[in-house]
Design an enzyme around this catalytic site. Structure first.
Site, mmCIF file in Angstrom:
data_model
loop_
_atom_site.group_PDB
_atom_site.id
_atom_site.type_symbol
_atom_site.label_atom_id
_atom_site.label_comp_id
_atom_site.label_asym_id
_atom_site.label_seq_id
_atom_site.Cartn_x
_atom_site.Cartn_y
_atom_site.Cartn_z
ATOM 1 C CG ASP A 176 3.907 3.125 7.530
ATOM 2 O OD1 ASP A 176 3.445 1.765 7.378
ATOM 3 O OD2 ASP A 176 3.870 3.588 7.809
ATOM 4 C CE LYS B 1 1.733 3.444 10.661
ATOM 5 N NZ LYS B 1 0.781 3.122 9.328
ATOM 6 C CD GLN C 192 -6.175 4.480 -2.003
ATOM 7 O OE1 GLN C 192 -4.760 5.726 -1.377
ATOM 8 N NE2 GLN C 192 -6.459 3.974 -0.744
ATOM 9 C CE LYS D 134 5.174 7.673 6.932
ATOM 10 N NZ LYS D 134 4.105 6.765 8.069
ATOM 11 C CG LEU E 264 -1.473 -1.015 1.522
ATOM 12 C CD1 LEU E 264 -2.412 -1.187 2.946
ATOM 13 C CD2 LEU E 264 -2.547 -1.900 0.104
ATOM 14 C CG ASN E 265 4.042 3.699 -2.799
ATOM 15 O OD1 ASN E 265 4.711 4.635 -1.533
ATOM 16 N ND2 ASN E 265 4.338 4.229 -3.688
ATOM 17 N N GLY F 201 0.042 7.061 1.343
ATOM 18 C CA GLY F 201 1.021 7.592 1.672
ATOM 19 C C GLY F 201 1.272 8.816 1.107
#
Length: 467
Positions: free
Chosen positions: A212, A357, A153, A97, A83-84, A86
């Site tokens: 992350d 985070k 997404q 990120k 999941l990329n 952010g």
């Protein structure tokens, strides 16, 4: 006001989404949640409707070593989906990120690419509209031996809290949209054609994780267990510590399936129970395994994956608290566990959950509390636990001076202090660290002067320090 009377606004949302080029499946999914929102649904999960999960109900990772050979055989039929989407806005970043340098000058993305290369496994990135272009440019620059697959997404329009109409912000139209949460991964896989493409290539299993979390990688024992048991869906959970009280936890619907409850889904009156780590012992690491044949058939039968709704009240512009209040409709991919008959969970070690985070997390990972090698990835430094010290360090940096990435970089411009022998580090005030500083034990450093305080090169700090 009868909230059902607001449903005519749904046409405005449909027109806006169609103009943005979003597919009919995305429109249908948003409409499903908007109807729930307009009818007064909150997405809350009450404590009275769930019960804790006992340790005997889920297998432990330590008992799965025998499945590793099966996992090795299944690797060619497996994809890791990262999941990329952010931007790392909570750390003050304006780009993806995953491009942040995190260890030995390597970014999250570089480390993930190297992990895929070493295991010779397929890799796919789910980018957001905010990260896609920059990620593709980074991949072109890095030129990995095997280019990862990329898909997008979706995005949902933000909903004005008062009128439930589409939010409008002419100063920056992009702020009128929000990512719909990582629960969108299932619809995005299907709508993009990526799901069918993977199946056509013989891929049957997917491991999904956050960009992350450098503790996440395809593990042969977990893959073998997942494949051999014929599971449709499996969530990796870990045992909570006091630092995890805010994280979403695993529970069971009374007399029924497993369920994930996120903090945004917990009623105020149930917060004490939610944060009781003796009652709800397991939190979701957001490492998810799913059978792709099952996912295709599930979407064929149901059209949309009706995950439990999360309603996040926010200011329209996250940097402007005075901007109009909106609802962001989101979903969590782990919540699919409540929809799927036969879905399972497995208790994994904390080493598979090393997320970054905050700037506190980043300092810990960059320091010698962790070691990195291309062969083994990111690991807790064995020297840290040799004397019985806790694996995890507690770091509390003054958010006024360290809360954003650029501020952190300025104050540790000469490198991170040695923290391998540090149990807790608290910094209050503006303190700059020079090179080769060593911090041991539980330390609080305070500074209240006008000019920045400094820890000089070679200083060993044991015990509290006032500058």
């Amino acid at each position: 006001m009868n909230r059902e009377s607001l449903l005519p606004h749904l046409g405005e949302f449909a027109a806006k989404m169609a103009k943005a080029g979003l597919r009919p499946l995305v429109l249908d999914t948003f409409a499903h949640y908007y109807r729930k929102l307009a009818s007064g649904a909150t997405g809350l999960i009450h404590d009275a409707d769930i019960q804790p999960v006992a340790p005997a109900e889920i297998p432990n990772f330590s008992a799965l070593a025998g499945y590793a050979p099966a996992g090795e055989r299944l690797l060619p039929r497996t994809v890791r989906i990262v999941l990329n989407g952010g931007l790392g806005t909570s750390m003050g970043l304006i780009g993806p990120k995953s491009l942040l340098k995190v260890k030995q000058g390597r970014s999250f993305l570089e480390i993930i690419l190297r992990q895929a290369e070493l295991t010779n496994s397929r890799l796919a990135l789910m980018n957001s509209f905010n990260t896609h272009t920059a990620t593709l440019a980074a991949l072109e620059r890095l030129k990995p031996a095997r280019m990862p697959l990329c898909f997008l997404q979706h995005k949902f329009p933000k909903v004005l809290q008062g009128s439930l109409r589409p939010a409008s912000w002419p100063a920056n139209r992009e702020l009128e949209w929000n990512p719909p949460g990582h629960g969108d991964v299932y619809a995005a896989l299907h709508a993009s054609g990526m799901l069918q493409s993977l199946l056509n290539d013989g891929v049957r299993f997917a491991f999904i994780c956050n960009s992350d979390n450098l503790g996440a990688n395809i593990d042969e024992a977990l893959l073998g267990y997942f494949g051999e048991k014929g599971l449709p869906f499996m969530m990796e959970v870990a045992e909570k510590t006091p630092a995890d009280v805010k994280g979403g936890h695993l529970a069971r619907q009374r007399g029924g399936r497993l369920v994930l409850r996120e903090s945004a889904q917990c009623p105020k009156e149930d917060i004490a129970a939610f944060e009781d780590i003796r009652r709800y012992r397991y939190f979701n690491t957001n490492n998810i395994w799913i059978n792709l044949d099952f996912l295709k058939e599930f979407i064929r039968r149901h059209r949309i994956v009706e995950l439990p709704m999360i309603v996040n009240p926010k200011p329209l512009d996250p940097r402007n608290a005075a901007s109009p209040p909106v609802y962001q409709i989101e979903t969590a991919m782990g919540s699919a566990i409540s929809l799927i008959e036969g879905a399972a969970a497995v208790n994994v070690p904390r080493a598979r959950f090393l997320p970054v985070k905050t700037c506190n997390d980043l300092l810990a990972v960059r320091s010698d509390c962790f070691v990195y090698s291309e062969r083994e990835g990111l690991k807790i430094n064995p020297a840290r636990t040799a004397g019985g010290r806790s694996e995890r360090i507690k770091i509390r940096l003054d958010p006024a001076y360290y809360g954003k990435f650029d501020l952190l970089e300025q104050r540790f411009a000469h490198g991170e202090p040695s923290l391998v022998a540090c149990d807790e580090l608290t910094v209050q005030g503006d303190v700059h660290f020079e090179k080769e500083v060593v911090i041991r034990g539980a330390v609080t450093i305070t500074h209240s002067g006008g000019e920045p305080g400094r820890i000089r090169s070679g200083t060993v700090v044991e015990g509290d320090l006032a500058l």
